[in-house]
Design a protein around this motif. Structure first.
Motif, PDB file in Angstrom:
ATOM      1  N   UNK A   3      -0.548   1.074  10.790  1.00  0.00           N
ATOM      2  CA  UNK A   3       0.586   0.632  11.601  1.00  0.00           C
ATOM      3  C   UNK A   3       0.174   0.527  13.063  1.00  0.00           C
ATOM      4  N   UNK A   4       0.830  -0.334  13.831  1.00  0.00           N
ATOM      5  CA  UNK A   4       0.500  -0.438  15.259  1.00  0.00           C
ATOM      6  C   UNK A   4       0.749   0.888  15.971  1.00  0.00           C
ATOM      7  N   UNK A   5      -0.207   1.392  16.725  1.00  0.00           N
ATOM      8  CA  UNK A   5      -0.040   2.694  17.366  1.00  0.00           C
ATOM      9  C   UNK A   5       0.760   2.617  18.669  1.00  0.00           C
ATOM     10  N   UNK A   6       1.361   3.730  19.013  1.00  0.00           N
ATOM     11  CA  UNK A   6       1.892   3.919  20.358  1.00  0.00           C
ATOM     12  C   UNK A   6       0.790   4.618  21.150  1.00  0.00           C
ATOM     13  N   UNK A   7       0.482   4.082  22.316  1.00  0.00           N
ATOM     14  CA  UNK A   7      -0.601   4.652  23.108  1.00  0.00           C
ATOM     15  C   UNK A   7      -0.048   5.301  24.369  1.00  0.00           C
ATOM     16  N   UNK A   8      -0.814   6.210  24.924  1.00  0.00           N
ATOM     17  CA  UNK A   8      -0.438   6.908  26.154  1.00  0.00           C
ATOM     18  C   UNK A   8      -0.899   6.088  27.345  1.00  0.00           C
ATOM     19  N   UNK A   9       0.072   5.699  28.190  1.00  0.00           N
ATOM     20  CA  UNK A   9      -0.251   4.985  29.409  1.00  0.00           C
ATOM     21  C   UNK A   9      -0.044   5.854  30.631  1.00  0.00           C
ATOM     22  N   UNK A  10      -0.120   5.244  31.790  1.00  0.00           N
ATOM     23  CA  UNK A  10       0.076   5.963  33.050  1.00  0.00           C
ATOM     24  C   UNK A  10       1.513   6.473  33.148  1.00  0.00           C
ATOM     25  N   UNK A  11       1.701   7.510  33.979  1.00  0.00           N
ATOM     26  CA  UNK A  11       3.028   8.054  34.190  1.00  0.00           C
ATOM     27  C   UNK A  11       3.495   8.999  33.104  1.00  0.00           C
ATOM     28  N   UNK A  12       2.591   9.451  32.251  1.00  0.00           N
ATOM     29  CA  UNK A  12       2.924  10.373  31.169  1.00  0.00           C
ATOM     30  C   UNK A  12       2.168  11.686  31.345  1.00  0.00           C
ATOM     31  N   UNK A  15      -2.270  13.676  17.825  1.00  0.00           N
ATOM     32  CA  UNK A  15      -1.737  14.951  17.369  1.00  0.00           C
ATOM     33  C   UNK A  15      -2.386  15.316  16.033  1.00  0.00           C
ATOM     34  N   UNK A  16      -2.627  16.605  15.777  1.00  0.00           N
ATOM     35  CA  UNK A  16      -3.268  16.998  14.515  1.00  0.00           C
ATOM     36  C   UNK A  16      -2.564  16.458  13.276  1.00  0.00           C
ATOM     37  N   UNK A  17      -1.233  16.336  13.348  1.00  0.00           N
ATOM     38  CA  UNK A  17      -0.476  15.846  12.197  1.00  0.00           C
ATOM     39  C   UNK A  17      -0.775  14.387  11.884  1.00  0.00           C
ATOM     40  N   UNK A  18      -1.335  13.655  12.867  1.00  0.00           N
ATOM     41  CA  UNK A  18      -1.609  12.232  12.663  1.00  0.00           C
ATOM     42  C   UNK A  18      -3.100  11.913  12.627  1.00  0.00           C
ATOM     43  N   UNK A  19      -3.912  12.938  12.642  1.00  0.00           N
ATOM     44  CA  UNK A  19      -5.363  12.729  12.652  1.00  0.00           C
ATOM     45  C   UNK A  19      -5.837  11.940  11.429  1.00  0.00           C
ATOM     46  N   UNK A  20      -5.321  12.280  10.253  1.00  0.00           N
ATOM     47  CA  UNK A  20      -5.738  11.599   9.027  1.00  0.00           C
ATOM     48  C   UNK A  20      -5.336  10.132   9.040  1.00  0.00           C
ATOM     49  N   UNK A  21      -4.230   9.807   9.706  1.00  0.00           N
ATOM     50  CA  UNK A  21      -3.807   8.405   9.784  1.00  0.00           C
ATOM     51  C   UNK A  21      -4.853   7.561  10.510  1.00  0.00           C
ATOM     52  N   UNK A  22      -5.438   8.127  11.563  1.00  0.00           N
ATOM     53  CA  UNK A  22      -6.475   7.408  12.305  1.00  0.00           C
ATOM     54  C   UNK A  22      -7.728   7.268  11.453  1.00  0.00           C
ATOM     55  N   UNK A  23      -8.141   8.367  10.837  1.00  0.00           N
ATOM     56  CA  UNK A  23      -9.391   8.360  10.071  1.00  0.00           C
ATOM     57  C   UNK A  23      -9.285   7.518   8.801  1.00  0.00           C
ATOM     58  N   UNK A  24      -8.054   7.380   8.269  1.00  0.00           N
ATOM     59  CA  UNK A  24      -7.872   6.632   7.024  1.00  0.00           C
ATOM     60  C   UNK A  24      -7.622   5.147   7.251  1.00  0.00           C
ATOM     61  N   UNK A  25      -7.515   4.735   8.496  1.00  0.00           N
ATOM     62  CA  UNK A  25      -7.213   3.337   8.787  1.00  0.00           C
ATOM     63  C   UNK A  25      -8.430   2.453   8.558  1.00  0.00           C
ATOM     64  N   UNK A  26      -8.285   1.478   7.671  1.00  0.00           N
ATOM     65  CA  UNK A  26      -9.389   0.544   7.417  1.00  0.00           C
ATOM     66  C   UNK A  26      -9.648  -0.341   8.631  1.00  0.00           C
ATOM     67  N   UNK A  27      -8.598  -0.613   9.404  1.00  0.00           N
ATOM     68  CA  UNK A  27      -8.740  -1.467  10.582  1.00  0.00           C
ATOM     69  C   UNK A  27      -9.526  -0.775  11.690  1.00  0.00           C
ATOM     70  N   UNK A  28      -9.405   0.555  11.772  1.00  0.00           N
ATOM     71  CA  UNK A  28     -10.010   1.281  12.885  1.00  0.00           C
ATOM     72  C   UNK A  28     -11.374   1.889  12.546  1.00  0.00           C
ATOM     73  N   UNK A  29     -11.858   1.622  11.353  1.00  0.00           N
ATOM     74  CA  UNK A  29     -13.115   2.246  10.930  1.00  0.00           C
ATOM     75  C   UNK A  29     -14.309   1.817  11.776  1.00  0.00           C
TER      76      UNK A  29
END
Length: 293
Positions: free
Chosen positions: A189-198, A238-252
């Protein structure tokens, strides 16, 4: 310059710290309004995890009579009467506990509580938003004053500030590392990223990172293609979403994934009295081995 400003703010706070137990006291809330605390609060309800953490760290847990539930609450408040969730607290449950101070109410709930004559204190930016370390330290000081524990609050701020300064001093001379901090609810899924001002952006900078999305503001949702195009050397989530990043075929094919530099860090601590611990986690991810154990 950031280190000097942090130390200056700490010293100023120490000089201004009042005498514990002197009531009434006046504090200023997130709206810029003066809130008068007539006597020492002994029946406190907290609606957000930060305020529960502050009371725990100040040794005032015994004054709590109710807590809004949240997965980010400190373990010390487990078992206290619930007043609903942090994002949808129950007005009736709060009122039934007869609190002499409610911490962290906002929006319609705050308006209704104040109409009923209850004393409410929320700090941070307008609406109760905590946007960075200065807001966390201000929250600690303000709550400390409100409950008659200003010296203890200053001591807590001092410990947090010292830990931050020590980490910054180590990473300051090191090369900046290109990093993205993102939230990914599902692998592709498209991620939400951290930008300035956070708060997270501030931590990336303090930890010696270069935010790959620092040209954006807030928490924008970007395409997976955009993340691939920017190709950060390190990815934090976040640790709860770590597997989502590692399991993404698009981000490999990301440099961070290929090099094994995708890390889970306690993102909720960015608006917490544990913020220095999160800064250390981020710094260790960006500069492995640079910090002493």
């Amino acid at each position: 310059m950031r280190i000097q400003a942090l130390i200056a703010g700490l010293l100023c706070g120490l000089m201004l710290a009042g005498v514990a137990g002197a009531f009434p006291v006046m504090v200023v809330d997130d709206r810029g309004r003066e809130i008068v605390i007539p006597t020492s609060p002994e029946r406190i309800v907290v609606l957000l995890p930060l305020y529960a953490e502050i009371l725990v760290d100040l040794g005032a847990t015994d004054r709590l009579v109710g807590v809004a539930s949240s997965p980010n609450n400190p373990p010390e408040v487990v078992g206290f009467p619930s007043v609903g969730t942090s994002f949808s607290p129950s007005l009736e449950a709060i009122v039934a506990l007869e609190p002499d101070l409610v911490l962290g109410a906002w929006g319609e709930v705050r308006a209704r509580l104040e109409e009923l004559g209850l004393l409410v204190l929320t700090v941070g930016q307008t609406g109760g938003w905590i946007t960075g370390i200065p807001d966390v330290l201000d929250a600690i000081r303000t709550v400390g004053e409100a409950v008659g524990l200003a010296p203890q609050a200053e001591a807590l701020c001092g410990r947090i500030a010292e830990a931050i300064v020590r980490i910054e001093a180590v990473v300051l001379p090191l090369p900046r590392v290109r990093v993205a901090f993102l939230y990914l609810s599902a692998p592709d899924s498209p991620p939400y990223v951290v930008g300035a001002g956070t708060p997270e952006h501030e931590l990336l900078v303090r930890a010696g990172g270069e935010n790959a999305f620092g040209d954006l503001m807030g928490y924008p949702q970007v395409s997976l293609e955009e993340l691939i195009l920017r190709d950060p050397d390190v990815v934090l989530t976040d640790p709860a979403q770590l597997e989502n990043v590692l399991a993404s075929s698009f981000l490999s094919g990301l440099a961070a994934v290929q090099s094994g530099r995708v890390y889970g860090v306690q993102a909720s601590w960015a608006v917490s009295t544990r913020v220095a611990e999160l800064l250390r986690q981020v710094a260790e991810a960006l500069h492995p081995g640079a910090l002493a154990p």
